[in-house]
Design a protein around this motif. Structure first.
Motif, PDB file in Angstrom:
ATOM      1  N   CYS A  37       0.851  -1.185   0.000  1.00  0.00           N
ATOM      2  CA  CYS A  37       0.000   0.000   0.000  1.00  0.00           C
ATOM      3  C   CYS A  37       0.886   1.234   0.000  1.00  0.00           C
ATOM      4  O   CYS A  37       1.732   1.385   0.880  1.00  0.00           O
ATOM      5  CB  CYS A  37      -0.890   0.034   1.226  1.00  0.00           C
ATOM      6  N   VAL A  38       0.678   2.086  -0.963  1.00  0.00           N
ATOM      7  CA  VAL A  38       1.395   3.351  -1.026  1.00  0.00           C
ATOM      8  C   VAL A  38       0.460   4.402  -0.444  1.00  0.00           C
ATOM      9  O   VAL A  38      -0.613   4.667  -0.993  1.00  0.00           O
ATOM     10  CB  VAL A  38       1.792   3.701  -2.472  1.00  0.00           C
ATOM     11  N   ILE A  39       0.851   4.989   0.673  1.00  0.00           N
ATOM     12  CA  ILE A  39       0.004   5.945   1.385  1.00  0.00           C
ATOM     13  C   ILE A  39       0.196   7.329   0.768  1.00  0.00           C
ATOM     14  O   ILE A  39       1.320   7.810   0.641  1.00  0.00           O
ATOM     15  CB  ILE A  39       0.354   5.988   2.888  1.00  0.00           C
ATOM     16  N   GLN A  81       8.841  -0.896  11.426  1.00  0.00           N
ATOM     17  CA  GLN A  81       7.922  -0.465  12.474  1.00  0.00           C
ATOM     18  C   GLN A  81       6.532  -1.009  12.157  1.00  0.00           C
ATOM     19  O   GLN A  81       6.091  -0.961  11.015  1.00  0.00           O
ATOM     20  CB  GLN A  81       7.879   1.063  12.552  1.00  0.00           C
ATOM     21  N   PHE A  82       5.842  -1.530  13.180  1.00  0.00           N
ATOM     22  CA  PHE A  82       4.485  -2.026  12.980  1.00  0.00           C
ATOM     23  C   PHE A  82       3.514  -0.873  13.172  1.00  0.00           C
ATOM     24  O   PHE A  82       3.632  -0.099  14.121  1.00  0.00           O
ATOM     25  CB  PHE A  82       4.150  -3.168  13.936  1.00  0.00           C
ATOM     26  N   LEU A  83       2.561  -0.765  12.274  1.00  0.00           N
ATOM     27  CA  LEU A  83       1.571   0.304  12.321  1.00  0.00           C
ATOM     28  C   LEU A  83       0.169  -0.253  12.492  1.00  0.00           C
ATOM     29  O   LEU A  83      -0.156  -1.305  11.942  1.00  0.00           O
ATOM     30  CB  LEU A  83       1.599   1.101  11.005  1.00  0.00           C
ATOM     31  N   THR A  84      -0.652   0.456  13.236  1.00  0.00           N
ATOM     32  CA  THR A  84      -2.077   0.166  13.284  1.00  0.00           C
ATOM     33  C   THR A  84      -2.763   1.139  12.319  1.00  0.00           C
ATOM     34  O   THR A  84      -2.113   2.032  11.772  1.00  0.00           O
ATOM     35  CB  THR A  84      -2.650   0.362  14.702  1.00  0.00           C
ATOM     36  N   GLU A  85      -4.078   0.990  12.144  1.00  0.00           N
ATOM     37  CA  GLU A  85      -4.810   1.880  11.242  1.00  0.00           C
ATOM     38  C   GLU A  85      -4.720   3.333  11.673  1.00  0.00           C
ATOM     39  O   GLU A  85      -4.744   4.234  10.853  1.00  0.00           O
ATOM     40  CB  GLU A  85      -6.296   1.493  11.164  1.00  0.00           C
ATOM     41  N   LEU A  86      -4.638   3.572  12.970  1.00  0.00           N
ATOM     42  CA  LEU A  86      -4.633   4.933  13.500  1.00  0.00           C
ATOM     43  C   LEU A  86      -3.234   5.474  13.772  1.00  0.00           C
ATOM     44  O   LEU A  86      -3.097   6.602  14.242  1.00  0.00           O
ATOM     45  CB  LEU A  86      -5.467   4.989  14.783  1.00  0.00           C
ATOM     46  N   ILE A 102      -1.225  12.736   9.545  1.00  0.00           N
ATOM     47  CA  ILE A 102      -1.613  11.740   8.561  1.00  0.00           C
ATOM     48  C   ILE A 102      -1.424  10.357   9.170  1.00  0.00           C
ATOM     49  O   ILE A 102      -0.336  10.007   9.604  1.00  0.00           O
ATOM     50  CB  ILE A 102      -0.768  11.875   7.270  1.00  0.00           C
ATOM     51  N   SER A 103      -2.510   9.593   9.190  1.00  0.00           N
ATOM     52  CA  SER A 103      -2.490   8.248   9.764  1.00  0.00           C
ATOM     53  C   SER A 103      -2.265   7.196   8.685  1.00  0.00           C
ATOM     54  O   SER A 103      -2.529   7.427   7.513  1.00  0.00           O
ATOM     55  CB  SER A 103      -3.819   7.955  10.459  1.00  0.00           C
ATOM     56  N   SER A 104      -1.839   6.027   9.121  1.00  0.00           N
ATOM     57  CA  SER A 104      -1.562   4.929   8.202  1.00  0.00           C
ATOM     58  C   SER A 104      -2.820   4.415   7.516  1.00  0.00           C
ATOM     59  O   SER A 104      -2.822   4.157   6.329  1.00  0.00           O
ATOM     60  CB  SER A 104      -0.893   3.779   8.958  1.00  0.00           C
ATOM     61  N   CYS A 105      -3.888   4.217   8.269  1.00  0.00           N
ATOM     62  CA  CYS A 105      -5.153   3.652   7.775  1.00  0.00           C
ATOM     63  C   CYS A 105      -5.026   2.199   7.348  1.00  0.00           C
ATOM     64  O   CYS A 105      -5.987   1.616   6.868  1.00  0.00           O
ATOM     65  CB  CYS A 105      -5.728   4.470   6.632  1.00  0.00           C
ATOM     66  N   VAL A 106      -3.864   1.612   7.484  1.00  0.00           N
ATOM     67  CA  VAL A 106      -3.645   0.219   7.115  1.00  0.00           C
ATOM     68  C   VAL A 106      -2.773  -0.409   8.195  1.00  0.00           C
ATOM     69  O   VAL A 106      -1.743   0.160   8.567  1.00  0.00           O
ATOM     70  CB  VAL A 106      -2.916   0.105   5.752  1.00  0.00           C
ATOM     71  N   ARG A 107      -3.204  -1.557   8.714  1.00  0.00           N
ATOM     72  CA  ARG A 107      -2.367  -2.291   9.670  1.00  0.00           C
ATOM     73  C   ARG A 107      -1.275  -3.013   8.899  1.00  0.00           C
ATOM     74  O   ARG A 107      -1.553  -3.669   7.897  1.00  0.00           O
ATOM     75  CB  ARG A 107      -3.187  -3.323  10.435  1.00  0.00           C
ATOM     76  N   GLY A 108      -0.048  -2.879   9.356  1.00  0.00           N
ATOM     77  CA  GLY A 108       1.037  -3.584   8.685  1.00  0.00           C
ATOM     78  C   GLY A 108       2.391  -3.019   9.050  1.00  0.00           C
ATOM     79  O   GLY A 108       2.527  -2.264  10.006  1.00  0.00           O
ATOM     80  N   PRO A 139       0.692  -4.515   4.341  1.00  0.00           N
ATOM     81  CA  PRO A 139      -0.347  -4.987   5.257  1.00  0.00           C
ATOM     82  C   PRO A 139      -0.078  -6.425   5.705  1.00  0.00           C
ATOM     83  O   PRO A 139       0.596  -7.183   5.010  1.00  0.00           O
ATOM     84  CB  PRO A 139      -1.625  -4.937   4.429  1.00  0.00           C
ATOM     85  N   LYS A 140      -0.648  -6.751   6.854  1.00  0.00           N
ATOM     86  CA  LYS A 140      -0.549  -8.131   7.326  1.00  0.00           C
ATOM     87  C   LYS A 140      -1.189  -9.030   6.276  1.00  0.00           C
ATOM     88  O   LYS A 140      -2.251  -8.726   5.745  1.00  0.00           O
ATOM     89  CB  LYS A 140      -1.268  -8.282   8.663  1.00  0.00           C
ATOM     90  N   PHE A 141      -0.543 -10.135   5.983  1.00  0.00           N
ATOM     91  CA  PHE A 141      -1.002 -11.030   4.925  1.00  0.00           C
ATOM     92  C   PHE A 141      -2.450 -11.454   5.123  1.00  0.00           C
ATOM     93  O   PHE A 141      -3.265 -11.387   4.212  1.00  0.00           O
ATOM     94  CB  PHE A 141      -0.098 -12.266   4.838  1.00  0.00           C
TER      95      PHE A 141
END
Length: 172
Positions: A37-39, A81-86, A102-108, A139-141
């Motif tokens: 995912c390209v943010i 680094q692990f990211l959550t959606e927020l 700006i938040s990730s919006c994607v877990r991964g 993102p997590k698989f």
């Protein structure tokens, strides 16, 4: 002064799904092959809509957390680094004093950040979905399939944005 945009939209574009979209936050995410995912900023983000001037961008999230310190290596993406959606990715500072997180919006896992926007913030507005991207997240698989299943067409996405604008206006 920090400001949150009441219209929250995220774009997930996939060459595999014909450019389909899912609403989430005021960032966009190009969902590319191999689950990357390209943010980016969504077209509805106030920085793009209102012609604001970006003064600076910072990946320093807190005193102990900088996205620039992210170092990824190896097949299993060690050190990412692990990211959550927020999870915040960066902060955008505008010349009028407005600040946008700006938040990730994607877990991964955070694969990389775009350091070019630090040196030339205007590319975030000029080419938001290409050279002006913010970060790349893997993102997590097990969650990547659920992300692609909720995608909307461009028309459906625009209808969601219009409904949210009307709801926000009515609530004011």
């Amino acid at each position: 002064m920090s400001k949150e945009n009441p219209v929250k939209t995220t774009v997930y574009y996939s060459t595999l799904t014909g450019g389909r979209i899912i609403p989430c936050d005021n960032t966009g995410s190009i969902f590319a092959p191999r689950r990357i995912c390209v943010i980016t900023l969504a077209g509805s983000h106030p920085v793009l809509q209102s012609g604001k001037t970006i003064k600076s961008i910072s990946y320093q999230i807190s005193t102990n957390c900088s996205r620039l310190q992210n170092k990824v290596s190896g097949k299993f993406k060690r050190g990412a680094q692990f990211l959550t959606e927020l999870a915040p990715l960066c902060k955008i500072y505008c010349s009028d004093g407005e600040e946008y997180t700006i938040s990730s919006c994607v877990r991964g896992r955070l694969m990389e950040v775009n350091e070019n926007i630090l040196h030339k913030p205007s590319i975030l507005q000029e080419k938001p979905s290409t050279e002006g991207y913010i970060a790349v997240v893997l993102p997590k698989f097990e969650e990547s399939k659920s992300v692609t299943e909720g995608l909307l067409t461009q028309k459906e996405y625009e209808e969601v944005v219009v409904k949210r604008l009307k709801a926000t206006t009515a609530a004011s």
